[in-house]
Scaffold this active site. Sequence first.
Site, mmCIF file in Angstrom:
data_model
loop_
_atom_site.group_PDB
_atom_site.id
_atom_site.type_symbol
_atom_site.label_atom_id
_atom_site.label_comp_id
_atom_site.label_asym_id
_atom_site.label_seq_id
_atom_site.Cartn_x
_atom_site.Cartn_y
_atom_site.Cartn_z
ATOM 1 N N LYS A 1 6.392 -1.740 1.851
ATOM 2 C CA LYS A 1 5.212 -1.158 2.503
ATOM 3 C C LYS A 1 4.065 -2.161 2.378
ATOM 4 O O LYS A 1 3.139 -2.004 1.579
ATOM 5 C CB LYS A 1 4.868 0.218 1.910
ATOM 6 N N LEU B 1 10.980 1.180 7.190
ATOM 7 C CA LEU B 1 10.367 1.676 5.967
ATOM 8 C C LEU B 1 10.975 3.047 5.692
ATOM 9 O O LEU B 1 10.965 3.913 6.578
ATOM 10 C CB LEU B 1 8.853 1.833 6.133
ATOM 11 N N TYR C 1 0.830 -1.203 0.000
ATOM 12 C CA TYR C 1 0.000 0.000 0.000
ATOM 13 C C TYR C 1 0.859 1.245 0.000
ATOM 14 O O TYR C 1 2.083 1.194 0.166
ATOM 15 C CB TYR C 1 -0.963 -0.009 1.203
ATOM 16 N N ARG D 1 8.175 4.582 -4.512
ATOM 17 C CA ARG D 1 8.172 3.574 -3.434
ATOM 18 C C ARG D 1 7.130 2.494 -3.713
ATOM 19 O O ARG D 1 7.377 1.306 -3.468
ATOM 20 C CB ARG D 1 7.907 4.246 -2.080
ATOM 21 N N HIS E 1 -0.175 -21.138 -0.896
ATOM 22 C CA HIS E 1 0.737 -20.061 -0.525
ATOM 23 C C HIS E 1 1.507 -19.446 -1.689
ATOM 24 O O HIS E 1 1.603 -18.234 -1.799
ATOM 25 C CB HIS E 1 1.726 -20.551 0.539
ATOM 26 N N GLU F 1 12.332 2.176 14.107
ATOM 27 C CA GLU F 1 11.358 3.206 13.731
ATOM 28 C C GLU F 1 10.143 3.129 14.641
ATOM 29 O O GLU F 1 10.075 2.284 15.535
ATOM 30 C CB GLU F 1 10.957 3.047 12.261
ATOM 31 N N ARG G 1 -6.864 -20.891 -2.284
ATOM 32 C CA ARG G 1 -5.840 -20.688 -1.252
ATOM 33 C C ARG G 1 -4.689 -21.680 -1.395
ATOM 34 O O ARG G 1 -4.843 -22.879 -1.172
ATOM 35 C CB ARG G 1 -6.456 -20.804 0.146
HETATM 36 N N1 PDD Z 1 2.837 4.974 7.578
HETATM 37 N N2 PDD Z 1 7.552 3.706 8.976
HETATM 38 C C1 PDD Z 1 6.387 3.038 9.055
HETATM 39 C C2 PDD Z 1 6.375 1.682 9.662
HETATM 40 C C3 PDD Z 1 5.202 3.628 8.554
HETATM 41 O O1 PDD Z 1 4.048 2.948 8.599
HETATM 42 C C4 PDD Z 1 5.271 4.943 8.001
HETATM 43 C C5 PDD Z 1 4.060 5.632 7.454
HETATM 44 C C6 PDD Z 1 6.516 5.594 7.963
HETATM 45 C C7 PDD Z 1 6.673 6.986 7.393
HETATM 46 O O2 PDD Z 1 6.548 6.982 5.984
HETATM 47 P P1 PDD Z 1 6.004 8.268 5.212
HETATM 48 O O3 PDD Z 1 6.854 9.453 5.596
HETATM 49 O O4 PDD Z 1 6.166 7.934 3.777
HETATM 50 O O5 PDD Z 1 4.568 8.420 5.612
HETATM 51 C C8 PDD Z 1 7.636 4.943 8.447
HETATM 52 C C9 PDD Z 1 1.642 5.477 6.951
HETATM 53 C C10 PDD Z 1 1.361 6.910 7.192
HETATM 54 C C11 PDD Z 1 0.484 4.559 7.292
HETATM 55 O O6 PDD Z 1 0.719 3.366 7.379
HETATM 56 O O7 PDD Z 1 -0.659 5.026 7.423
#
Ligand code: PDD
Length: 307
Positions: free
Chosen positions: A166, A222, A41, A64, A121, A198, A119
């Site tokens: 992501k 991320l 996403y 990304r 994997h 993070e 289903r």
């Molecule tokens: N999440 N690290 C993680 C684990 C995140 O889920 C996010 C952002 C970030 C920051 O990324 P960015 O600057 O591109 O938003 C870092 C989004 C906002 C979400 O999952 O809703």
Amino acid sequence: MTDLPDVSLEPIVYLNGEVVPLSEARVPVLDRGFIFGDGIYEVAPLYARASGRLAFRFEHHLARLARSLEKIGIVNPLDNAGWRALIERVTEANEAEAGLAADQDAIAYIQITRGVAKRAHAFPAGIQPTVFVMVTPLTLPGAAQRAAGVRCVSAEDRRWLHCDIKSVSLLGNVLMAQYAAENDALETIQFRDGVLTEGSSSNVWVVKNGVLAAPPRSHKILEGIRYGLIEELAAQCGIRFEVREIAEAEVRAADEILISSATKEVLPVTQLDGKPVGDGKPVGDGKPGAVFAALYAAYQRAKAEQA
Ligand code: PDD
């Protein structure tokens, strides 16, 4: 008659070629996103401006998105022009039919899963990815929250080791967000083997003696779109910036801690695990610091200046 948006209106979303009210968007239960969390996403801010809505650093979000897709072997269903057109189409539909005001910031959520299959994997052959887009109002943190800063808690990072993707497989992040919620905090700051990674849904920055530091880009975090942005903003502001491993003890002794994400922009953390941040600095007070103030102002300038 009133000019206020009708909040009872449903968002309008895009699903596999159709633009429909949210409640009419249906995904089969054998969608691999549902069964396996097999999808990725993106979350990108669409800022309202007098000169028109701004998809902020959208090319970075699309890059990304393309990287995430490539890493899990899904062919990108659209090119960048196609994605831009689709986001515009869904935004316009929400402005026309769902009460999204032109002066209201919004957030674009894009999700792509491998698609629907029996289903099993391993990747099935010959299926179409599921493509979903939602544009909803975004309420950014307000001045009071920026002035007070936010509370965070910390925990060991127990997620998988593909945090650079992501992925919609967010259970590890969800558990950390819940831990924060249960402890009256906004985010959980995570450490893996004694080193900062993070937040549950944000990147984390520390400041010591005026130097801003961030953990390296790797499979352990991320890479936020704000990661590269803050790097640029620090350079513009003349703030020294280091990318390096940051020990847990350094986070706890930092003068400032910041978090950044699409929905939070950049926020000061003024309490970590119940202790004021920056307690050790000469004017140690658990208040937002000068580096935060400079980066926040630079962030707002970047929004105003992007064409
Ligand atoms: N999440 N690290 C993680 C684990 C995140 O889920 C996010 C952002 C970030 C920051 O990324 P960015 O600057 O591109 O938003 C870092 C989004 C906002 C979400 O999952 O809703």
